[in-house]
Design a protein around this motif. Structure first.
Motif, PDB file in Angstrom:
ATOM      1  N   SER A  56       0.831  -1.210   0.000  1.00  0.00           N
ATOM      2  CA  SER A  56       0.000   0.000   0.000  1.00  0.00           C
ATOM      3  C   SER A  56       0.858   1.250   0.000  1.00  0.00           C
ATOM      4  N   VAL A  57       1.889   1.267   0.854  1.00  0.00           N
ATOM      5  CA  VAL A  57       2.808   2.405   0.857  1.00  0.00           C
ATOM      6  C   VAL A  57       3.603   2.426  -0.444  1.00  0.00           C
ATOM      7  N   GLY A  58       3.990   1.238  -0.925  1.00  0.00           N
ATOM      8  CA  GLY A  58       4.721   1.155  -2.187  1.00  0.00           C
ATOM      9  C   GLY A  58       3.917   1.704  -3.343  1.00  0.00           C
ATOM     10  N   ALA A  59       2.611   1.522  -3.307  1.00  0.00           N
ATOM     11  CA  ALA A  59       1.750   2.015  -4.385  1.00  0.00           C
ATOM     12  C   ALA A  59       1.725   3.537  -4.451  1.00  0.00           C
ATOM     13  N   THR A  60       2.087   4.180  -3.338  1.00  0.00           N
ATOM     14  CA  THR A  60       2.129   5.656  -3.314  1.00  0.00           C
ATOM     15  C   THR A  60       3.504   6.195  -3.682  1.00  0.00           C
ATOM     16  N   SER A  61       4.483   5.319  -3.870  1.00  0.00           N
ATOM     17  CA  SER A  61       5.877   5.771  -3.993  1.00  0.00           C
ATOM     18  C   SER A  61       6.093   6.693  -5.186  1.00  0.00           C
ATOM     19  N   VAL A  62       5.455   6.384  -6.318  1.00  0.00           N
ATOM     20  CA  VAL A  62       5.633   7.227  -7.499  1.00  0.00           C
ATOM     21  C   VAL A  62       5.066   8.622  -7.251  1.00  0.00           C
ATOM     22  N   ILE A  63       3.883   8.681  -6.636  1.00  0.00           N
ATOM     23  CA  ILE A  63       3.237   9.970  -6.379  1.00  0.00           C
ATOM     24  C   ILE A  63       4.027  10.781  -5.365  1.00  0.00           C
ATOM     25  N   VAL A  64       4.476  10.117  -4.283  1.00  0.00           N
ATOM     26  CA  VAL A  64       5.272  10.803  -3.264  1.00  0.00           C
ATOM     27  C   VAL A  64       6.595  11.285  -3.865  1.00  0.00           C
ATOM     28  N   SER A  65       7.242  10.436  -4.650  1.00  0.00           N
ATOM     29  CA  SER A  65       8.506  10.830  -5.278  1.00  0.00           C
ATOM     30  C   SER A  65       8.311  12.003  -6.221  1.00  0.00           C
ATOM     31  N   LEU A  66       7.207  11.999  -6.942  1.00  0.00           N
ATOM     32  CA  LEU A  66       6.913  13.095  -7.855  1.00  0.00           C
ATOM     33  C   LEU A  66       6.828  14.413  -7.095  1.00  0.00           C
ATOM     34  N   GLU A 135      -7.483   1.582  -0.332  1.00  0.00           N
ATOM     35  CA  GLU A 135      -8.000   2.391   0.771  1.00  0.00           C
ATOM     36  C   GLU A 135      -6.874   2.811   1.716  1.00  0.00           C
ATOM     37  N   SER A 136      -5.999   1.865   2.062  1.00  0.00           N
ATOM     38  CA  SER A 136      -4.873   2.210   2.933  1.00  0.00           C
ATOM     39  C   SER A 136      -3.941   3.203   2.239  1.00  0.00           C
ATOM     40  N   ALA A 137      -3.718   3.007   0.956  1.00  0.00           N
ATOM     41  CA  ALA A 137      -2.854   3.922   0.203  1.00  0.00           C
ATOM     42  C   ALA A 137      -3.462   5.317   0.138  1.00  0.00           C
ATOM     43  N   ARG A 138      -4.784   5.387   0.003  1.00  0.00           N
ATOM     44  CA  ARG A 138      -5.452   6.694  -0.038  1.00  0.00           C
ATOM     45  C   ARG A 138      -5.304   7.425   1.289  1.00  0.00           C
ATOM     46  N   ILE A 139      -5.430   6.689   2.397  1.00  0.00           N
ATOM     47  CA  ILE A 139      -5.248   7.295   3.726  1.00  0.00           C
ATOM     48  C   ILE A 139      -3.826   7.845   3.861  1.00  0.00           C
ATOM     49  N   TYR A 140      -2.845   7.041   3.426  1.00  0.00           N
ATOM     50  CA  TYR A 140      -1.446   7.468   3.524  1.00  0.00           C
ATOM     51  C   TYR A 140      -1.220   8.753   2.728  1.00  0.00           C
ATOM     52  N   GLU A 194      -4.781   0.859  12.386  1.00  0.00           N
ATOM     53  CA  GLU A 194      -4.474   1.198  11.000  1.00  0.00           C
ATOM     54  C   GLU A 194      -2.996   1.566  10.895  1.00  0.00           C
ATOM     55  N   LYS A 195      -2.154   0.589  10.555  1.00  0.00           N
ATOM     56  CA  LYS A 195      -0.702   0.775  10.578  1.00  0.00           C
ATOM     57  C   LYS A 195      -0.227   1.775   9.526  1.00  0.00           C
ATOM     58  N   VAL A 196      -0.849   1.766   8.367  1.00  0.00           N
ATOM     59  CA  VAL A 196      -0.443   2.692   7.306  1.00  0.00           C
ATOM     60  C   VAL A 196      -0.696   4.131   7.740  1.00  0.00           C
ATOM     61  N   ILE A 201       1.151   9.517   9.837  1.00  0.00           N
ATOM     62  CA  ILE A 201       1.109  10.571  10.869  1.00  0.00           C
ATOM     63  C   ILE A 201       2.516  10.862  11.383  1.00  0.00           C
ATOM     64  N   ALA A 202       3.307   9.820  11.582  1.00  0.00           N
ATOM     65  CA  ALA A 202       4.683  10.003  12.032  1.00  0.00           C
ATOM     66  C   ALA A 202       5.479  10.831  11.022  1.00  0.00           C
ATOM     67  N   THR A 203       5.263  10.577   9.735  1.00  0.00           N
ATOM     68  CA  THR A 203       5.940  11.343   8.681  1.00  0.00           C
ATOM     69  C   THR A 203       5.528  12.808   8.720  1.00  0.00           C
ATOM     70  N   LEU A 204       4.231  13.064   8.902  1.00  0.00           N
ATOM     71  CA  LEU A 204       3.718  14.430   8.954  1.00  0.00           C
ATOM     72  C   LEU A 204       4.359  15.211  10.100  1.00  0.00           C
TER      73      LEU A 204
END
Length: 456
Positions: A56-66, A135-140, A194-196, A201-204
């Motif tokens: 789920s976090v990996g699925a956000t990697s491209v968007i976060v990197s962008l 859903e988890s990726a969207r929350i992240y 919800e671990k993701v 939140i820790a990142t924020l």
């Protein structure tokens, strides 16, 4: 009025190679630690959740990197201007650049947060995120987008500090925010179901701490970069210059994650093992890139300031020393990580997942073994930026990175839909992009040798 404290690195005088090392090492460590602390999200999830959470976090990697790469690219506009103005000892322009940069970072950060939060879901569907992860990726992503103003302010503030030779304090602030991130990762993952969301939140929180530290430091430095937040100057003409130089830089750096959208979609279709292995290997590559990218940042500052001061000899020597450093780092770290510790490092991310580790090793074999190419390209790109040419490498990246990878995924990958055939597009696009940048830099250097220097 002095533009920097005596203890800051003297970019335009003194032993050059020693100064390059003193400047680069804190930037290397800062980027390394930033990558390490980001990797903790994945490591914690791998050990406290399951591979779906990691995916789920990996699925956000491209968007976060962008996002991150675009923000770093924009802040390069500030670095380019400050380096030239510092070299020329133009205090008025330095003050205006600092104030305009901070106002711009805050305003654009708030605007992007408001725009991107509603688009988290559509972004993920664009990358073909699997239904069990979406859903988890969207929350992240939603929580991460709230941190955009802090990320913008940190990057622009750190660019200001780096431009005056103060690379140690951004490193110190990163340690503070990174340790906070690690502690909160473990604490929140223990408390929240919800671990993701916990790692998001820790990142924020850690990003907010880092930005606050940099902003406080800017009020305490001496010289033209000292900030009084009640008297910040905003200059529309300088904003235009920041965008002229930073816009193409943002476009150039964003090419890489943006060009990976089709690749990420193809990986997502190959299952969670491919996704987990890809994100783990990509994170490890980030550690190698932490060292090589730091030398590129150093080249931008040293070449820019010495261009401003008219010191041709140090310009040429900076280019030579930084290129040799990049070649050694790219070869040594790339081959060392792949063949000496690759499997062990992947196991830290995805313990017990043999299929996912095999996918990660495959990616390393195609990318890390030739990492000296993007390493050398970091110097080439930043040298072009320092000379005032940001648009040309941006156009080159569009043609040789985005369009080439789109071509690969549309016409070559379908003939053999395997991870190996997918990863082959990376070395090809890197090599073509580097070759064109070398040609452009050669033309610029010949012009400079003849006394023709572009004004910024």
């Amino acid at each position: 009025m002095k533009l920097w404290k005596p203890k800051d690195i003297d970019v335009t005088g003194g032993p050059l190679f020693a100064s390059i090392l003193l400047y680069s090492i804190p930037v290397m460590l800062a980027t390394f630690l930033q990558t390490l602390f980001n990797a903790v999200d994945i490591m914690v999830l791998g050990n406290m959740a399951d591979k779906v959470a990691v995916a789920s976090v990996g699925a956000t990697s491209v968007i976060v990197s962008l996002c991150v790469m675009a923000f770093v690219g924009l802040s390069a506009g500030t670095s380019i201007l400050l380096s030239r103005y510092f070299g020329a000892k133009d205090e008025t322009q330095v003050k205006k650049t600092v104030g305009t940069s901070l106002w711009f970072a805050l305003g654009l950060g708030l605007l992007l947060t408001a725009v991107t939060i509603p688009l988290a879901g559509p972004f993920l569907r664009l990358t073909s995120c699997p239904e069990e992860c979406i859903e988890s990726a969207r929350i992240y992503l939603t929580i991460y987008f709230c941190a955009i103003p802090a990320i913008m302010l940190y990057n622009f503030g750190a660019a200001i500090l780096n431009s005056v030779g103060d690379t140690q304090r951004p490193l110190f602030y990163l340690v503070i925010s990174g340790v906070t991130n690690v502690v909160l990762n473990i604490l929140l993952c223990t408390i929240l179901t919800e671990k993701v969301a916990a790692v998001a939140i820790a990142t924020l929180v850690s990003q907010l701490i880092g930005a606050t530290c940099v902003l406080i430091r800017l009020t305490r430095i001496s010289g033209a970069c000292r900030v009084d937040y009640r008297k910040l100057i905003f200059d529309r003409k300088l904003l235009g210059k920041i965008l002229i130089h930073g816009g193409p830089c943002a476009f150039t750096t964003a090419m890489y994650p943006l060009s990976n959208l089709m690749i990420q979609s193809a990986i997502n279709k190959l299952g969670t093992a491919a996704m987990s292995g890809n994100v783990a290997s990509s994170s490890i590559e980030g550690f190698v890139g932490a060292f090589t990218n730091a030398v590129g940042v150093c080249a931008l500052t040293f070449i820019g300031q010495n261009l401003g001061s008219g010191n041709k000899e140090r310009v040429w020597k900076t280019l030579l020393y930084c290129s040799l450093l990049e070649l050694g780092l790219g070869l040594g770290l790339g081959l060392g990580v792949r063949y000496l510790v690759g499997e062990q490092l992947l196991a830290l991310y995805i313990p017990g997942e043999a299929d996912a580790i095999a996918c990660g090793i495959l990616r390393m074999s195609f990318l890390l073994t030739i990492y000296f190419i993007p390493a050398l390209n970091a110097v080439t790109l930043n040298s072009l930026k320092a000379f005032g040419y940001s648009t040309l490498p941006a156009l080159n990246s569009f043609l040789t990175i985005i369009l080439f990878r789109v071509f690969w995924m549309a016409f070559i990958y379908p003939s053999e839909e395997t991870l190996a055939n997918l990863y082959r597009c990376y070395p090809w696009s890197w090599s073509i992009n580097f070759a064109v940048n070398i040609i452009m830099l050669t033309v610029v250097l010949v012009r400079y040798h003849k006394g023709k220097l572009k004004n910024i």
